[in-house]
Design an enzyme around this catalytic site. Structure first.
Site, PDB file in Angstrom:
ATOM      1  N   CYS A 125       0.849  -1.195   0.000  1.00 38.25           N
ATOM      2  CA  CYS A 125       0.000   0.000   0.000  1.00 38.25           C
ATOM      3  C   CYS A 125       0.891   1.255   0.000  1.00 38.25           C
ATOM      4  O   CYS A 125       1.798   1.358  -0.822  1.00 38.25           O
ATOM      5  CB  CYS A 125      -0.959  -0.047   1.175  1.00 38.25           C
ATOM      6  SG  CYS A 125      -2.285   1.166   1.112  1.00 38.25           S
ATOM      7  N   ASP A 183      -7.875  -3.506  -7.926  1.00 38.43           N
ATOM      8  CA  ASP A 183      -7.536  -2.524  -6.895  1.00 38.43           C
ATOM      9  C   ASP A 183      -8.102  -1.159  -7.288  1.00 38.43           C
ATOM     10  O   ASP A 183      -7.649  -0.559  -8.270  1.00 38.43           O
ATOM     11  CB  ASP A 183      -6.011  -2.445  -6.748  1.00 38.43           C
ATOM     12  CG  ASP A 183      -5.556  -1.539  -5.616  1.00 38.43           C
ATOM     13  OD1 ASP A 183      -6.374  -0.746  -5.105  1.00 38.43           O
ATOM     14  OD2 ASP A 183      -4.372  -1.617  -5.244  1.00 38.43           O
ATOM     15  N   HIS A 214      -7.116  -4.684  -3.608  1.00 32.83           N
ATOM     16  CA  HIS A 214      -6.156  -3.993  -2.763  1.00 32.83           C
ATOM     17  C   HIS A 214      -5.996  -4.757  -1.454  1.00 32.83           C
ATOM     18  O   HIS A 214      -6.947  -5.348  -0.949  1.00 32.83           O
ATOM     19  CB  HIS A 214      -6.640  -2.573  -2.481  1.00 32.83           C
ATOM     20  CG  HIS A 214      -5.625  -1.711  -1.809  1.00 32.83           C
ATOM     21  ND1 HIS A 214      -4.501  -1.241  -2.464  1.00 32.83           N
ATOM     22  CD2 HIS A 214      -5.549  -1.248  -0.539  1.00 32.83           C
ATOM     23  CE1 HIS A 214      -3.786  -0.518  -1.626  1.00 32.83           C
ATOM     24  NE2 HIS A 214      -4.392  -0.505  -0.453  1.00 32.83           N
TER      25      HIS A 214
END
Length: 245
Positions: A125, A183, A214
């Site tokens: 991330c 994502d 994600h």
């Protein structure tokens, strides 16, 4: 390989940075991986990821990425309040402060008797972005970046012209870029922008898009994909064994 864990408070230009260190519980010198977390800092899934990497023969450093903005030891919950606080921190901390954190982590690693002089970076991330960003540092031999956010959008604060995408040509180490096709944080257009920039600057990189959402590495929550996560651990270990030897 059995590992052990230590906690170190590292001095940086912007304050003390609590860093958790994972390493093999045997004598020897090992290459270092700086493992950058999500916005939530060192949660249980991040700790487990770090332990897995250390168990393959690396020293793994997990810094508190927003140490300037929180009390030492802060871990945010995987809930709306934690997400809101983490995002606020993400938009408040300049990339230049992350750069100085990376320098402090490299210096710390190289001062330890159990560390070799080889250092790599990995993250998920925003941590994937910070691993990419860390690769601007010539002391970082390679970076494994999992679903890195905000590279394509230039939404993290920095000085003009110092955003990570613009600076891509300054990366000398090898990159692995991994994205989930589902994502929502990095669109297809955003992924294309990053790919085209890396091609344009003739970067040494591997590009991988997987059918995942994600945070597919996070082993808590409905988006976790155990099969793909295992593949990524195996690929990252092989990558670091090669570039950090």
């Amino acid at each position: 390989m059995i590992t052990k864990t230590e906690v170190h408070d590292i001095t940086t230009p912007t304050g003390v940075m609590r860093t958790t260190l994972y390493r093999p519980d045997i004598k020897g010198q090992f290459a270092t991986i700086i493992f950058y977390s999500e916005i939530f800092q060192q949660t249980a899934p991040i700790a487990r990821s770090a332990a897995i990497l250390a168990g393959h023969g690396f020293v793994v450093l997990v810094p508190e990425v927003f140490h300037e903005l929180n009390p030492i030891g802060t871990v945010l919950a995987y809930d709306e309040a934690g997400k809101d606080k983490g995002n606020a921190d993400k938009w408040a901390k300049p990339l230049e402060h992350h750069d100085s954190d990376t320098c402090a982590l490299v210096d710390f690693a190289r001062s330890q008797s159990f560390c070799s002089d080889k250092v790599g970076a990995m993250g998920v991330c925003i941590g994937g972005h910070l691993a990419y960003r860390a690769a601007l540092n010539p002391d970082i031999s390679g970076a494994f970046c999992l679903y890195p956010t905000d590279i394509h959008s230039n939404t993290l604060p920095c000085q003009a012209g110092n955003d990570s995408l613009t600076r891509s040509g300054d990366i000398k180490g090898e990159l692995v870029m991994v994205f989930g096709k589902q994502d929502p944080h990095v669109s297809k257009e955003g992924r294309k922008l990053i790919y085209q920039q890396l091609e344009q600057v003739n970067a040494n990189f591997t590009w991988l898009e997987v059918n995942a959402q994600h945070a597919f590495m996070r082993d808590e929550g409905e988006r976790y994909d155990a099969a793909i996560a295992l593949q990524m651990y195996l690929q990252s270990v092989a990558f670091f064994q090669r570039v950090l030897n």
